[in-house]
Design a protein around this motif. Structure first.
Motif, PDB file in Angstrom:
ATOM      1  N   LEU A 186       0.805  -1.222   0.000  1.00 53.23           N
ATOM      2  CA  LEU A 186       0.000   0.000   0.000  1.00 53.23           C
ATOM      3  C   LEU A 186       0.839   1.274   0.000  1.00 53.23           C
ATOM      4  N   TYR A 187       2.027   1.209   0.601  1.00 52.42           N
ATOM      5  CA  TYR A 187       2.843   2.409   0.779  1.00 52.42           C
ATOM      6  C   TYR A 187       4.266   2.191   0.264  1.00 52.42           C
ATOM      7  N   THR A 188       4.910   3.320  -0.099  1.00 50.30           N
ATOM      8  CA  THR A 188       6.308   3.307  -0.525  1.00 50.30           C
ATOM      9  C   THR A 188       7.120   4.207   0.394  1.00 50.30           C
ATOM     10  N   GLN A 189       8.272   3.706   0.814  1.00 49.97           N
ATOM     11  CA  GLN A 189       9.160   4.468   1.697  1.00 49.97           C
ATOM     12  C   GLN A 189       9.765   5.656   0.951  1.00 49.97           C
ATOM     13  N   ILE A 190       9.808   6.803   1.616  1.00 51.89           N
ATOM     14  CA  ILE A 190      10.396   8.013   1.052  1.00 51.89           C
ATOM     15  C   ILE A 190      11.749   8.268   1.712  1.00 51.89           C
ATOM     16  N   LEU A 191      12.812   8.296   0.904  1.00 51.11           N
ATOM     17  CA  LEU A 191      14.155   8.593   1.401  1.00 51.11           C
ATOM     18  C   LEU A 191      14.487  10.070   1.214  1.00 51.11           C
ATOM     19  N   GLU A 192      14.055  10.639   0.081  1.00 50.00           N
ATOM     20  CA  GLU A 192      14.233  12.069  -0.182  1.00 50.00           C
ATOM     21  C   GLU A 192      13.005  12.568  -0.920  1.00 50.00           C
ATOM     22  N   GLY A 193      12.562  13.769  -0.562  1.00 49.39           N
ATOM     23  CA  GLY A 193      11.408  14.347  -1.246  1.00 49.39           C
ATOM     24  C   GLY A 193      10.520  15.104  -0.286  1.00 49.39           C
ATOM     25  N   PRO A 194       9.247  14.720  -0.195  1.00 52.09           N
ATOM     26  CA  PRO A 194       8.308  15.462   0.653  1.00 52.09           C
ATOM     27  C   PRO A 194       8.595  15.251   2.137  1.00 52.09           C
ATOM     28  N   LYS A 195       8.105  16.177   2.933  1.00 55.95           N
ATOM     29  CA  LYS A 195       8.311  16.128   4.377  1.00 55.95           C
ATOM     30  C   LYS A 195       7.065  15.591   5.076  1.00 55.95           C
ATOM     31  N   LEU A 196       7.264  15.139   6.299  1.00 50.54           N
ATOM     32  CA  LEU A 196       6.172  14.624   7.112  1.00 50.54           C
ATOM     33  C   LEU A 196       5.064  15.668   7.224  1.00 50.54           C
ATOM     34  N   GLY A 197       3.835  15.242   6.939  1.00 54.68           N
ATOM     35  CA  GLY A 197       2.687  16.130   7.068  1.00 54.68           C
ATOM     36  C   GLY A 197       2.286  16.838   5.795  1.00 54.68           C
ATOM     37  N   GLU A 198       3.166  16.880   4.790  1.00 58.12           N
ATOM     38  CA  GLU A 198       2.785  17.496   3.519  1.00 58.12           C
ATOM     39  C   GLU A 198       1.691  16.667   2.857  1.00 58.12           C
ATOM     40  N   LYS A 199       0.836  17.341   2.097  1.00 57.63           N
ATOM     41  CA  LYS A 199      -0.256  16.654   1.416  1.00 57.63           C
ATOM     42  C   LYS A 199       0.119  16.394  -0.037  1.00 57.63           C
ATOM     43  N   VAL A 200      -0.108  15.151  -0.473  1.00 61.14           N
ATOM     44  CA  VAL A 200       0.212  14.762  -1.846  1.00 61.14           C
ATOM     45  C   VAL A 200      -1.049  14.253  -2.532  1.00 61.14           C
ATOM     46  N   VAL A 201      -1.056  14.363  -3.853  1.00 55.20           N
ATOM     47  CA  VAL A 201      -2.202  13.908  -4.643  1.00 55.20           C
ATOM     48  C   VAL A 201      -2.105  12.400  -4.837  1.00 55.20           C
ATOM     49  N   THR A 202      -3.188  11.700  -4.560  1.00 57.79           N
ATOM     50  CA  THR A 202      -3.236  10.261  -4.833  1.00 57.79           C
ATOM     51  C   THR A 202      -4.137  10.040  -6.050  1.00 57.79           C
ATOM     52  N   PHE A 203      -5.433   9.920  -5.835  1.00 55.75           N
ATOM     53  CA  PHE A 203      -6.352   9.772  -6.964  1.00 55.75           C
ATOM     54  C   PHE A 203      -6.482  11.115  -7.675  1.00 55.75           C
ATOM     55  N   GLY A 204      -6.185  11.117  -8.972  1.00 59.90           N
ATOM     56  CA  GLY A 204      -6.210  12.350  -9.747  1.00 59.90           C
ATOM     57  C   GLY A 204      -4.829  12.855 -10.114  1.00 59.90           C
ATOM     58  N   SER A 205      -3.786  12.134  -9.684  1.00 56.78           N
ATOM     59  CA  SER A 205      -2.421  12.604  -9.936  1.00 56.78           C
ATOM     60  C   SER A 205      -2.085  12.642 -11.424  1.00 56.78           C
ATOM     61  N   PHE A 206      -2.649  11.719 -12.215  1.00 57.98           N
ATOM     62  CA  PHE A 206      -2.337  11.711 -13.644  1.00 57.98           C
ATOM     63  C   PHE A 206      -2.978  12.908 -14.353  1.00 57.98           C
ATOM     64  N   PHE A 207      -4.154  13.315 -13.873  1.00 54.59           N
ATOM     65  CA  PHE A 207      -4.777  14.513 -14.440  1.00 54.59           C
ATOM     66  C   PHE A 207      -3.927  15.739 -14.119  1.00 54.59           C
ATOM     67  N   ILE A 208      -3.489  15.857 -12.856  1.00 49.59           N
ATOM     68  CA  ILE A 208      -2.646  16.987 -12.452  1.00 49.59           C
ATOM     69  C   ILE A 208      -1.357  16.993 -13.275  1.00 49.59           C
ATOM     70  N   ASP A 209      -0.782  15.817 -13.474  1.00 49.60           N
ATOM     71  CA  ASP A 209       0.460  15.695 -14.237  1.00 49.60           C
ATOM     72  C   ASP A 209       0.261  16.156 -15.678  1.00 49.60           C
ATOM     73  N   ALA A 210      -0.838  15.727 -16.298  1.00 49.05           N
ATOM     74  CA  ALA A 210      -1.120  16.128 -17.681  1.00 49.05           C
ATOM     75  C   ALA A 210      -1.351  17.633 -17.766  1.00 49.05           C
ATOM     76  N   HIS A 211      -2.075  18.167 -16.793  1.00 53.48           N
ATOM     77  CA  HIS A 211      -2.358  19.603 -16.766  1.00 53.48           C
ATOM     78  C   HIS A 211      -1.060  20.389 -16.610  1.00 53.48           C
ATOM     79  N   TYR A 212      -0.174  19.888 -15.759  1.00 50.08           N
ATOM     80  CA  TYR A 212       1.103  20.570 -15.533  1.00 50.08           C
ATOM     81  C   TYR A 212       1.967  20.554 -16.799  1.00 50.08           C
ATOM     82  N   LYS A 213       2.015  19.410 -17.461  1.00 46.58           N
ATOM     83  CA  LYS A 213       2.826  19.297 -18.679  1.00 46.58           C
ATOM     84  C   LYS A 213       2.294  20.210 -19.777  1.00 46.58           C
TER      85      LYS A 213
END
Length: 235
Positions: A186-213
Motif C-alpha cells: 500500500l505504501y512506498t518508503q520516502i528517502l528524499e522528497g516530501p516532508k512529514l505532514g505534507e499533502k500529496v495527490v493520490t487519486f487524480g495525480s495523472f490529471f494533475i500531471d497532464a495539466h502541468y505538462k
C-alpha cells in the motif's frame, strides 16, 4: 463530459510525444518553484484525493498457491526465487480459496524448510470453513517496519524517475522528484522528497500531471515565440 474527453486527449498526446515533457524530469523540480493551479470544479470532476506524508507500516504480501496437507490438515505452500529470503516463522498469513475472496482466514507461518530450490511454508490454518476445498491463495505478510511513506498511487513513474504532486496551497500543486526505498503493498518508503505532514495527490495525480505538462509546454512555446520575434526584429 466534453472536459473529460479533452483531458483524455491531452494525456494521449503527451504520452505520444515524450521529447516535449522529458525536460520536466531532468531537473530537481522540488526547487523549481513550478506549480499548476486547478479549479475547485476540476478537483470535483476528477474526484481529487489527497493524503498526508506519514509514518506507516510497510508490508509486502508474497502471494503463492496453497494446498491442504493430507496428514495435518493445515494449509501449506511453496516459495521460489529471491522471496524465499523474506519468509520467517511467525509471519502473518491470509488465505482464501481460488473460487472466492471472502471470507479471508488469518493465521501464522509455523514452520519453513528447504525442498530443493523451493521453500516449504507451513501455516497453522485448518480451513474447516471451506469444506472440500483443496486449493488456496496464500498471502504471506512481510513487515518491513515503520517508515516515512506515501501511498503507492501518489507516485508517477516516467523515464526512470519518480514524481509526486504536493499541495503547495489550496488548488495549487507542484511536482517533486522523490528518492524511494521499500515499495510495499500500500505504501512506498520516502528517502528524499516530501516532508512529514505534507499533502500529496493520490487519486487524480495523472490529471494533475497532464495539466502541468500542458501548462509547461504552453509556457515553453510562448517563450520560444517571443525569442523568435525578438531575433526577427533585430535581424
Amino acid at each position: 463530459m466534453r472536459g473529460s474527453i479533452g483531458n483524455i486527449l491531452i494525456l494521449v498526446f503527451l504520452w505520444g510525444v515524450p521529447s516535449l515533457v522529458e525536460p520536466l524530469y531532468g531537473k530537481d523540480l522540488s526547487t523549481s518553484g513550478a506549480g499548476v493551479r486547478i479549479s475547485a470544479e476540476q478537483e470535483e470532476e476528477i474526484s481529487l484525493i489527497l493524503a498526508e506524508v506519514s509514518i506507516q507500516n510497510i508490508e509486502k504480501w508474497i502471494r503463492i498457491s496453497g494446498t491442504i496437507d493430507p496428514e495435518t490438515g493445515v494449509v501449506k505452500g511453496r516459495v521460489l526465487g529471491k522471496e524465499k529470503q523474506l519468509i520467517r516463522e511467525g509471519q502473518k498469513v491470509h488465505i482464501y480459496p481460488l473460487i472466492a475472496r471472502q471470507p479471508v482466514l488469518q493465521g501464522r507461518v509455523v514452520r519453513t524448510f528447504q525442498d530443493g530450490n523451493e521453500l516449504i511454508v507451513e501455516t497453522d490454518l485448518q480451513p474447516k470453513l471451506y469444506e472440500g476445498v483443496q486449493l488456496y491463495i496464500m498471502e504471506i505478510v512481510v513487515n518491513f517496519g515503520r517508515h516515512l511513506s506515501v501511498p503507492n498511487e501518489a507516485i508517477i513513474e516516467e523515464k526512470g524517475r519518480r514524481v509526486i504532486y504536493v499541495q503547495e496551497e489550496e488548488h495549487l500543486y507542484a511536482p517533486k522528484n522523490i528518492l524511494s526505498g521499500i515499495r510495499g503493498e500500500l505504501y512506498t518508503q520516502i528517502l528524499e522528497g516530501p516532508k512529514l505532514g505534507e499533502k500529496v495527490v493520490t487519486f487524480g495525480s495523472f490529471f494533475i500531471d497532464a495539466h502541468y505538462k500542458l501548462h509547461y509546454m504552453n509556457e515553453h512555446k510562448s517563450s520560444s515565440d517571443k525569442e523568435g520575434a525578438f531575433a526577427h526584429h533585430h535581424h
